[in-house]
Design a protein around this motif. Sequence first.
Motif, PDB file in Angstrom:
ATOM      1  N   GLU A 141      78.879 -17.256 -24.262  1.00  0.00           N
ATOM      2  CA  GLU A 141      78.285 -18.340 -25.069  1.00  0.00           C
ATOM      3  C   GLU A 141      79.054 -18.480 -26.386  1.00  0.00           C
ATOM      4  OE1 GLU A 141      75.833 -20.209 -23.871  1.00  0.00           O
ATOM      5  OE2 GLU A 141      75.553 -21.398 -25.676  1.00  0.00           O
ATOM      6  N   PRO A 142      79.491 -19.698 -26.731  1.00  0.00           N
ATOM      7  CA  PRO A 142      80.160 -19.877 -28.031  1.00  0.00           C
ATOM      8  C   PRO A 142      79.181 -19.678 -29.191  1.00  0.00           C
ATOM      9  CG  PRO A 142      80.281 -21.886 -26.653  1.00  0.00           C
ATOM     10  CD  PRO A 142      79.374 -20.931 -25.957  1.00  0.00           C
ATOM     11  N   GLY A 143      79.731 -19.497 -30.393  1.00  0.00           N
ATOM     12  CA  GLY A 143      78.886 -19.472 -31.588  1.00  0.00           C
ATOM     13  C   GLY A 143      78.515 -18.078 -32.064  1.00  0.00           C
ATOM     14  N   HIS A 144      79.070 -17.040 -31.441  1.00  0.00           N
ATOM     15  CA  HIS A 144      78.817 -15.663 -31.888  1.00  0.00           C
ATOM     16  C   HIS A 144      80.165 -15.074 -32.355  1.00  0.00           C
ATOM     17  CE1 HIS A 144      74.877 -15.209 -29.598  1.00  0.00           C
ATOM     18  NE2 HIS A 144      75.377 -16.324 -29.125  1.00  0.00           N
ATOM     19  N   PHE A 145      80.104 -14.053 -33.192  1.00  0.00           N
ATOM     20  CA  PHE A 145      81.359 -13.434 -33.662  1.00  0.00           C
ATOM     21  C   PHE A 145      82.164 -12.874 -32.479  1.00  0.00           C
ATOM     22  CE2 PHE A 145      83.583  -9.509 -34.962  1.00  0.00           C
ATOM     23  CZ  PHE A 145      84.602 -10.123 -35.683  1.00  0.00           C
ATOM     24  N   ILE A 146      81.462 -12.199 -31.549  1.00  0.00           N
ATOM     25  CA  ILE A 146      82.172 -11.595 -30.400  1.00  0.00           C
ATOM     26  C   ILE A 146      82.791 -12.685 -29.514  1.00  0.00           C
ATOM     27  CG2 ILE A 146      81.793 -10.319 -28.219  1.00  0.00           C
ATOM     28  CD1 ILE A 146      82.011  -8.417 -30.481  1.00  0.00           C
ATOM     29  N   SER A 147      82.137 -13.846 -29.438  1.00  0.00           N
ATOM     30  CA  SER A 147      82.716 -14.945 -28.640  1.00  0.00           C
ATOM     31  C   SER A 147      84.033 -15.395 -29.270  1.00  0.00           C
ATOM     32  CB  SER A 147      81.807 -16.165 -28.578  1.00  0.00           C
ATOM     33  OG  SER A 147      80.476 -15.848 -28.634  1.00  0.00           O
ATOM     34  N   TRP A 148      83.999 -15.532 -30.596  1.00  0.00           N
ATOM     35  CA  TRP A 148      85.217 -15.963 -31.304  1.00  0.00           C
ATOM     36  C   TRP A 148      86.332 -14.932 -31.092  1.00  0.00           C
ATOM     37  CZ3 TRP A 148      87.671 -13.460 -35.408  1.00  0.00           C
ATOM     38  CH2 TRP A 148      88.731 -14.185 -35.986  1.00  0.00           C
ATOM     39  N   LEU A 149      85.934 -13.637 -31.197  1.00  0.00           N
ATOM     40  CA  LEU A 149      86.921 -12.559 -31.011  1.00  0.00           C
ATOM     41  C   LEU A 149      87.503 -12.609 -29.591  1.00  0.00           C
ATOM     42  CD1 LEU A 149      87.811 -10.288 -32.915  1.00  0.00           C
ATOM     43  CD2 LEU A 149      86.156  -8.785 -31.779  1.00  0.00           C
ATOM     44  N   SER A 150      86.655 -12.873 -28.607  1.00  0.00           N
ATOM     45  CA  SER A 150      87.144 -12.905 -27.218  1.00  0.00           C
ATOM     46  C   SER A 150      88.072 -14.114 -27.021  1.00  0.00           C
ATOM     47  CB  SER A 150      85.986 -12.917 -26.215  1.00  0.00           C
ATOM     48  OG  SER A 150      85.376 -14.183 -26.169  1.00  0.00           O
ATOM     49  N   LEU A 151      87.746 -15.218 -27.704  1.00  0.00           N
ATOM     50  CA  LEU A 151      88.610 -16.399 -27.629  1.00  0.00           C
ATOM     51  C   LEU A 151      89.992 -16.084 -28.208  1.00  0.00           C
ATOM     52  CD1 LEU A 151      88.429 -19.521 -26.975  1.00  0.00           C
ATOM     53  CD2 LEU A 151      87.984 -19.830 -29.399  1.00  0.00           C
ATOM     54  N   MET A 152      89.993 -15.410 -29.354  1.00  0.00           N
ATOM     55  CA  MET A 152      91.266 -15.045 -29.996  1.00  0.00           C
ATOM     56  C   MET A 152      92.051 -14.072 -29.106  1.00  0.00           C
ATOM     57  SD  MET A 152      91.504 -16.747 -32.744  1.00  0.00           S
ATOM     58  CE  MET A 152      90.514 -18.089 -32.166  1.00  0.00           C
TER      59      MET A 152
END
Length: 211
Positions: A141-152
């Motif tokens: 799910e987008p919108g969480h810190f871990i989601s952003w980290l996984s995207l990066m």
Amino acid sequence: VLGPRFFPLAGRWYRRIFVDLDEVVRCLPPLPSGALVLDVGGGDGEIVNRLLRQRPDLRIVMLDRNPRLGGSLDDEARRRVVLKAGTSLSEYRGAGGQPPDAVLISDVVHHVPVGEREAFFADVRQVLGDAPALVIVKDVEPGHFISWLSLMADRYVSGDRQVALVSQDEVERLAVAALPGFASERTALLARNPPNYCSVFRPAPPLTAPE
Ligand SMILES: C[S@@+](CC[C@H](N)C(=O)[O-])C[C@H]1O[C@@H](n2cnc3c(N)ncnc32)[C@H](O)[C@@H]1O
């Protein structure tokens, strides 16, 4: 660089930052005895290792567009799983691949370019036979810190510049549009291991007319 012995260990450690794969397997719906599971975008095979430990009766075909597939499968799983590397869903179907009882799509949709997602789910529909089958989609799910980290990590460590997160709402919209007559249900994964979520799609039971 790490070789076949240490790469799976390093991969497991790295992946643990983003997802608890035991929790993912725990959230999967019950599968019929001896079911054929088509693991689309199976990758290294860590989920399959866990699934077969719990359910050795399952028959599993792993398919991936990447020519490298199943690099972390343990010895027992490697003997039992059919690997279809460098294969798309339409190629699987075109080659007469058996319709599965369940399709598992774990952390794949965010790697499918946004403009190709409708076609991807249409291909999923095409591999299903006439018998009722389950489609299981796990993603982030987008919108969480871990989601952003996984995207990066996907973009700059794995090197997939096309990656774009997809919400559970959007996955459900895409899947229900491509799978007429299927109903969606949410598993407990998002509550147990956020921001990971898992939705299950199955043919809705026919409505019975009142007597
Ligand atoms: C992050 S990995 C997920 C691996 C595994 N499913 C898991 O959850 O551990 C994503 C995989 O999806 C594969 N993939 C992406 N798009 C695909 C497509 N259209 N058809 C088949 N495989 C695809 C990639 O090659 C990659 O191996």
